[in-house]
Design a protein around this motif. Structure first.
Motif, short mmCIF file in Angstrom:
data_model
loop_
_atom_site.label_atom_id
_atom_site.label_comp_id
_atom_site.label_asym_id
_atom_site.label_seq_id
_atom_site.Cartn_x
_atom_site.Cartn_y
_atom_site.Cartn_z
N GLU A 108 0.82 -1.21 0.00
CA GLU A 108 0.00 0.00 0.00
C GLU A 108 0.86 1.26 0.00
O GLU A 108 0.46 2.29 -0.55
CB GLU A 108 -0.97 0.00 1.19
N VAL A 109 2.04 1.19 0.59
CA VAL A 109 2.97 2.32 0.56
C VAL A 109 3.49 2.52 -0.86
O VAL A 109 3.64 3.65 -1.33
CB VAL A 109 4.12 2.12 1.56
N VAL A 110 3.76 1.41 -1.55
CA VAL A 110 4.17 1.49 -2.96
C VAL A 110 3.08 2.17 -3.78
O VAL A 110 3.36 3.04 -4.61
CB VAL A 110 4.48 0.09 -3.51
N GLY A 111 1.84 1.78 -3.55
CA GLY A 111 0.74 2.39 -4.28
C GLY A 111 0.65 3.89 -4.05
O GLY A 111 0.46 4.67 -4.99
N ARG A 112 0.81 4.32 -2.80
CA ARG A 112 0.77 5.75 -2.50
C ARG A 112 1.95 6.48 -3.13
O ARG A 112 1.83 7.60 -3.63
CB ARG A 112 0.75 5.98 -0.99
N ALA A 113 3.12 5.84 -3.09
CA ALA A 113 4.31 6.46 -3.69
C ALA A 113 4.12 6.66 -5.19
O ALA A 113 4.44 7.72 -5.73
CB ALA A 113 5.54 5.60 -3.41
N LEU A 114 3.58 5.66 -5.86
CA LEU A 114 3.36 5.79 -7.30
C LEU A 114 2.32 6.87 -7.60
O LEU A 114 2.49 7.64 -8.56
CB LEU A 114 2.92 4.44 -7.88
N ALA A 115 1.28 6.93 -6.81
CA ALA A 115 0.28 7.98 -7.02
C ALA A 115 0.90 9.36 -6.84
O ALA A 115 0.61 10.29 -7.61
CB ALA A 115 -0.89 7.79 -6.06
N GLY A 116 1.78 9.50 -5.84
CA GLY A 116 2.44 10.78 -5.62
C GLY A 116 3.36 11.16 -6.77
O GLY A 116 3.39 12.32 -7.20
N ILE A 117 4.09 10.18 -7.28
CA ILE A 117 4.95 10.45 -8.44
C ILE A 117 4.09 10.87 -9.62
O ILE A 117 4.42 11.81 -10.35
CB ILE A 117 5.79 9.20 -8.79
#
Length: 199
Positions: free
Chosen positions: A139-148
């Motif tokens: 889920e942290v990966v998902g948030r990081a990708l959304a932020g990028i």
């Protein structure tokens, strides 16, 4: 590769590790504004990126991602490979992940006065989100990708990419397993030729 990998691949030399973190935030010749060890770390970061982009296993992993995600495969794999590295960190490092992650943040805090604005902002994000250790959590990966994705100028599918990566998880893990030992060897050779301490 992303932040966790660059920090690990810099070995135990703090100047190289700081340079590894600076690599995405510094343009031009690093010798112009940084001490020799830090400049070497920036050059190592760039060498790792070039080696990664040309590696057959990485090219094969990118080919697994279908449009519209393939256009952003480099970004997606950088972050996903950090997830795989964090998930099994004890296989690749004798330092526990939480200790390594905290030490990396502390290194940046110690040099905060000299960090470029982009890295200073990212340090604040790292501290709030306990990065890079929490890259182990999807889920942290998902948030990081959304932020990028929000920081990119054009519309992109990064916020929707996590399910695609998870659907390809076994195949991507296989490519990572075949690739990362080669990258470790490359980084050890690079640092050895320059007197750095290997990971």
């Amino acid at each position: 590769m992303n932040h966790l990998a660059h920090a690990l691949l810099a070995g135990n030399d703090e100047a190289l590790r700081l340079g590894g973190m600076l690599g995405d935030f510094v343009r031009g010749a690093p010798e112009a504004g940084w001490p020799a060890g830090v400049a070497a770390g920036i050059r190592l970061h760039r060498a790792i990126d070039a080696y990664t982009d040309a590696h057959p296993q990485v090219l094969a992993a990118k080919a697994r991602l279908e449009p519209p995600f393939r256009r952003y495969a480099g970004i997606l794999l950088d972050v996903w490979f950090d997830h795989l590295l964090a998930r099994d960190f004890d296989r690749w490092s004798s330092t526990p992940l939480d200790a390594f992650s905290g030490g990396l943040r502390q290194l940046l805090v110690d040099h905060r006065a000299s960090l470029p604005p982009g890295l200073a902002r990212f340090l604040a994000y790292m501290q709030v989100n306990d990065l890079p250790a929490t890259y182990a959590r999807p889920e942290v990966v998902g948030r990081a990708l959304a932020g990028i994705g929000q920081r990119l100028r054009r519309d992109n599918p990064l916020a929707d990419a996590l399910p695609v990566l998870q659907a390809n998880a076994l195949v991507l893990a296989g490519h990572f397993e075949a690739f990362f030992p080669d990258l470790l060897d490359f980084s050890r050779d690079w640092t050895g030729r320059r007197g750095g301490e290997a990971p």
